[in-house]
Design an enzyme around this catalytic site. Structure first.
Site, PDB file in Angstrom:
ATOM      1  N   ASP A  73       6.880  65.248  80.589  1.00  0.00           N
ATOM      2  CA  ASP A  73       5.520  64.998  81.075  1.00  0.00           C
ATOM      3  C   ASP A  73       4.466  65.309  80.017  1.00  0.00           C
ATOM      4  O   ASP A  73       3.351  65.725  80.336  1.00  0.00           O
ATOM      5  CB  ASP A  73       5.235  65.816  82.353  1.00  0.00           C
ATOM      6  CG  ASP A  73       6.361  65.699  83.350  1.00  0.00           C
ATOM      7  OD1 ASP A  73       6.731  64.559  83.656  1.00  0.00           O
ATOM      8  OD2 ASP A  73       6.890  66.724  83.796  1.00  0.00           O
ATOM      9  N   LYS A 107       4.225  60.840  77.096  1.00  0.00           N
ATOM     10  CA  LYS A 107       4.974  59.895  76.254  1.00  0.00           C
ATOM     11  C   LYS A 107       4.602  58.453  76.552  1.00  0.00           C
ATOM     12  O   LYS A 107       4.541  57.626  75.664  1.00  0.00           O
ATOM     13  CB  LYS A 107       6.487  60.064  76.475  1.00  0.00           C
ATOM     14  CG  LYS A 107       7.049  61.336  75.926  1.00  0.00           C
ATOM     15  CD  LYS A 107       8.561  61.352  75.999  1.00  0.00           C
ATOM     16  CE  LYS A 107       9.120  61.566  77.387  1.00  0.00           C
ATOM     17  NZ  LYS A 107       8.841  62.860  78.000  1.00  0.00           N
ATOM     18  N   GLY A 120       9.463  59.330  84.465  1.00  0.00           N
ATOM     19  CA  GLY A 120       8.283  58.674  85.023  1.00  0.00           C
ATOM     20  C   GLY A 120       7.248  58.548  83.936  1.00  0.00           C
ATOM     21  O   GLY A 120       6.781  59.553  83.406  1.00  0.00           O
ATOM     22  N   HIS A 121       6.956  57.319  83.547  1.00  0.00           N
ATOM     23  CA  HIS A 121       5.968  57.103  82.485  1.00  0.00           C
ATOM     24  C   HIS A 121       4.767  56.376  83.061  1.00  0.00           C
ATOM     25  O   HIS A 121       4.903  55.297  83.626  1.00  0.00           O
ATOM     26  CB  HIS A 121       6.574  56.271  81.345  1.00  0.00           C
ATOM     27  CG  HIS A 121       7.568  57.022  80.541  1.00  0.00           C
ATOM     28  ND1 HIS A 121       8.341  56.445  79.565  1.00  0.00           N
ATOM     29  CD2 HIS A 121       7.910  58.323  80.552  1.00  0.00           C
ATOM     30  CE1 HIS A 121       9.122  57.371  79.030  1.00  0.00           C
ATOM     31  NE2 HIS A 121       8.879  58.506  79.607  1.00  0.00           N
ATOM     32  N   GLN A 130      12.470  62.432  79.427  1.00  0.00           N
ATOM     33  CA  GLN A 130      12.552  63.897  79.547  1.00  0.00           C
ATOM     34  C   GLN A 130      12.157  64.528  78.202  1.00  0.00           C
ATOM     35  O   GLN A 130      11.310  63.966  77.526  1.00  0.00           O
ATOM     36  CB  GLN A 130      13.951  64.364  80.016  1.00  0.00           C
ATOM     37  CG  GLN A 130      14.250  64.007  81.465  1.00  0.00           C
ATOM     38  CD  GLN A 130      14.826  62.605  81.611  1.00  0.00           C
ATOM     39  OE1 GLN A 130      15.712  62.208  80.880  1.00  0.00           O
ATOM     40  NE2 GLN A 130      14.319  61.850  82.568  1.00  0.00           N
TER      41      GLN A 130
HETATM   42  P1  IMP Z   1      17.537  65.652  86.912  1.00  0.00           P
HETATM   43  O1  IMP Z   1      17.255  64.998  85.604  1.00  0.00           O
HETATM   44  O2  IMP Z   1      17.029  64.874  88.094  1.00  0.00           O
HETATM   45  O3  IMP Z   1      18.974  66.054  87.072  1.00  0.00           O
HETATM   46  O4  IMP Z   1      16.700  67.024  86.964  1.00  0.00           O
HETATM   47  C1  IMP Z   1      17.030  68.141  86.123  1.00  0.00           C
HETATM   48  C2  IMP Z   1      15.758  68.853  85.654  1.00  0.00           C
HETATM   49  O5  IMP Z   1      15.043  67.986  84.761  1.00  0.00           O
HETATM   50  C3  IMP Z   1      14.770  69.209  86.759  1.00  0.00           C
HETATM   51  O6  IMP Z   1      14.127  70.424  86.412  1.00  0.00           O
HETATM   52  C4  IMP Z   1      13.765  68.076  86.731  1.00  0.00           C
HETATM   53  O7  IMP Z   1      12.512  68.457  87.245  1.00  0.00           O
HETATM   54  C5  IMP Z   1      13.704  67.814  85.234  1.00  0.00           C
HETATM   55  N1  IMP Z   1      13.305  66.433  84.896  1.00  0.00           N
HETATM   56  C6  IMP Z   1      14.057  65.322  84.953  1.00  0.00           C
HETATM   57  N2  IMP Z   1      13.366  64.265  84.530  1.00  0.00           N
HETATM   58  C7  IMP Z   1      12.152  64.709  84.185  1.00  0.00           C
HETATM   59  C8  IMP Z   1      10.993  64.077  83.627  1.00  0.00           C
HETATM   60  O8  IMP Z   1      10.959  62.874  83.351  1.00  0.00           O
HETATM   61  N3  IMP Z   1       9.930  64.898  83.405  1.00  0.00           N
HETATM   62  C9  IMP Z   1       9.968  66.221  83.650  1.00  0.00           C
HETATM   63  N4  IMP Z   1      11.020  66.850  84.153  1.00  0.00           N
HETATM   64  C10 IMP Z   1      12.112  66.099  84.417  1.00  0.00           C
END
Ligand code: IMP
Length: 429
Positions: free
Chosen positions: A13, A16, A40-41, A222
């Site tokens: 977040d 990007k 999420g972009h 991420q």
């Molecule tokens: P998962 O990727 O859904 O398995 O989540 C694992 C961890 O990564 C959690 O803490 C999510 O909140 C975090 N996470 C996954 N994708 C994002 C992203 O795009 N932005 C911020 N945090 C993310």
């Protein structure tokens, strides 16, 4: 060669989407190489806002966009997203979008398992419940369904049986109903004709683009602190988010990833559980969250906020392979009397200049802060250094010094054009 790889250098977040959109303006091709629709972009172009999850940001500019083999793809979500951006005026056809045939599919049973585990666990990860972790597990476990399998209905039943032999045992343990093989086969057969036209070869597309001298933008999702190896394990996502993954997750030489730009927010945020040394659980944290509109794009969850942690970013620039950073959301710090930056950690009477690997130690760190003078003027929308207050420039310079990596870009609002360029990442260094 003039390619660029963009990765997040904190916990995600960092903004990007805007930078990738800005860079994709000058790229010929945009490539996703890991993650899935947990990303999420948000991209703002004029009065239009696009929220992308699986689609590479290149689609906004009509650039050839590749979903690489390293991505886990929920085909139903992909179609929904294509329909959603279609309604907003963006047509995404197979002329623009290519889905790697060797990408792994996220199925409803993965989403369900993600949720079942989170609900049952006393040590929640705080996942996005998009089924990302369970899908990567099946990929590594060599029982996953891949995009290419949608072309071969004759072999699908055997693949489904192998997958369900694993999942139905797990589901029984959770007290969930078993998945019916025939029903899953029908679901896949139903969606196949809508997905198959997008299938192609990521590595061949990229090889042809390289030979034609095209500029490629690799779009990370991420961030490094969520990397399965280099992040705050186990509170991480299930893929490698470092720049090196661009090569494996798209099928190119490690030398082809080009200049690596790390996106860094001027303060720190984190969604979900896990250690966060500079977290502010007070009015200042609330203020950062309100001013920065810190709510998750995917889940709507409130993000945890805190001061800039230079120790973490110095580390992620090394492990992520970052050449230069883009500092975002400087305007959120406008109006603070003082701004703190973490320069080290105290742990059991010792000062550390790195994040220890042990999660128990990570949770016990006390940040050591340096205090900088704030500024009263607005930095929002600045497009040159001359438009920035002196103390804002001092802040940026100090950040650079502490993290040992230069600022290449400075983003001063969500608008694509509100960007100060120090070093264009697309120009060879
Ligand atoms: P998962 O990727 O859904 O398995 O989540 C694992 C961890 O990564 C959690 O803490 C999510 O909140 C975090 N996470 C996954 N994708 C994002 C992203 O795009 N932005 C911020 N945090 C993310």
């Amino acid at each position: 060669m003039s390619n660029v790889t963009v990765i997040g250098a904190q916990w995600g977040d960092e903004g990007k989407g805007k930078i990738i959109d800005w860079l994709s303006n000058r790229a010929d091709m945009v490539v996703r190489f890991q993650g899935g629709n947990n990303a999420g972009h948000t991209i703002v172009v004029g009065d239009k806002t696009y929220k992308l999850s699986l689609l590479p940001s290149g689609v906004v500019q009509g650039k050839r966009s590749i979903i690489g083999n390293g991505v886990v793809v929920d085909p139903w979500s992909l179609l929904e997203e294509i329909a959603k951006v279609g309604a907003a005026g963006l047509t995404v056809t197979p002329d623009i979008l290519v889905l790697a045939e060797n990408a792994t599919l996220v199925l409803p049973l993965h989403r369900e398992l993600d949720a079942l585990r989170e609900e049952a666990s006393s040590q929640k990860i705080g996942t996005t419940k998009r089924g990302i972790g369970p899908t990567y597990e099946d990929k590594v476990g060599r029982r996953a369904i891949r995009a290419i399998d949608l072309k071969d209905f004759a072999s699908l039943p055997a693949k489904i049986d192998r997958l369900l032999a694993h999942h139905n045992v797990l589901r029984k343990g959770f007290g969930a109903t078993e998945v019916d093989a025939g029903a899953l086969l029908n679901q896949l057969k139903e969606i196949a004709p809508k997905i198959v036209p997008f299938l192609g070869s990521s590595w061949r597309e990229l090889d042809a683009a390289r030979k034609a001298g095209k500029r490629i933008l690799f779009e990370g999702a991420q961030a490094v602190l969520l990397d399965i190896d280099h992040g705050t394990y186990p509170f991480v996502t299930s893929s490698n988010t470092v720049a090196g993954q661009a090569a494996a997750g798209a099928g190119v030489s490690p030398r082809a990833i080009g200049t690596v730009l790390g996106i860094v927010k001027s303060y720190t945020t984190r969604v979900g559980e896990g250690p966060f040394p500079t977290e502010l659980k007070d009015a200042t944290g609330e203020k950062l969250g309100e001013r920065g509109h810190e709510f998750g794009t995917v889940t709507g969850r409130k993000r945890r906020c805190g001061w800039f942690d230079a120790v973490l970013v110095r580390q992620t620039c090394v492990t992520g392979g970052v050449d230069g950073i883009c500092l975002t959301k400087l305007d959120v710090l406008d109006g603070f009397d003082e701004i703190k930056v973490c320069t080290g950690y105290q742990l059991d009477g010792q000062t550390l200049d790195y994040l220890p690997a042990d999660a128990n130690l990570q949770a016990r760190l006390t940040p050591v802060y340096e205090t900088l003078e704030g500024w009263k003027e607005t930095t929002r929308g600045a497009r040159s250094w001359a438009q920035l207050p002196a103390n804002a420039i001092k802040y940026v310079r100090r950040v650079e010094e502490l993290i040992g990596t230069p600022v290449s870009l400075l983003s001063t609002s969500p608008d694509r054009d509100d960007t100060i360029t120090v070093q264009d990442p697309f120009v060879d260094r």
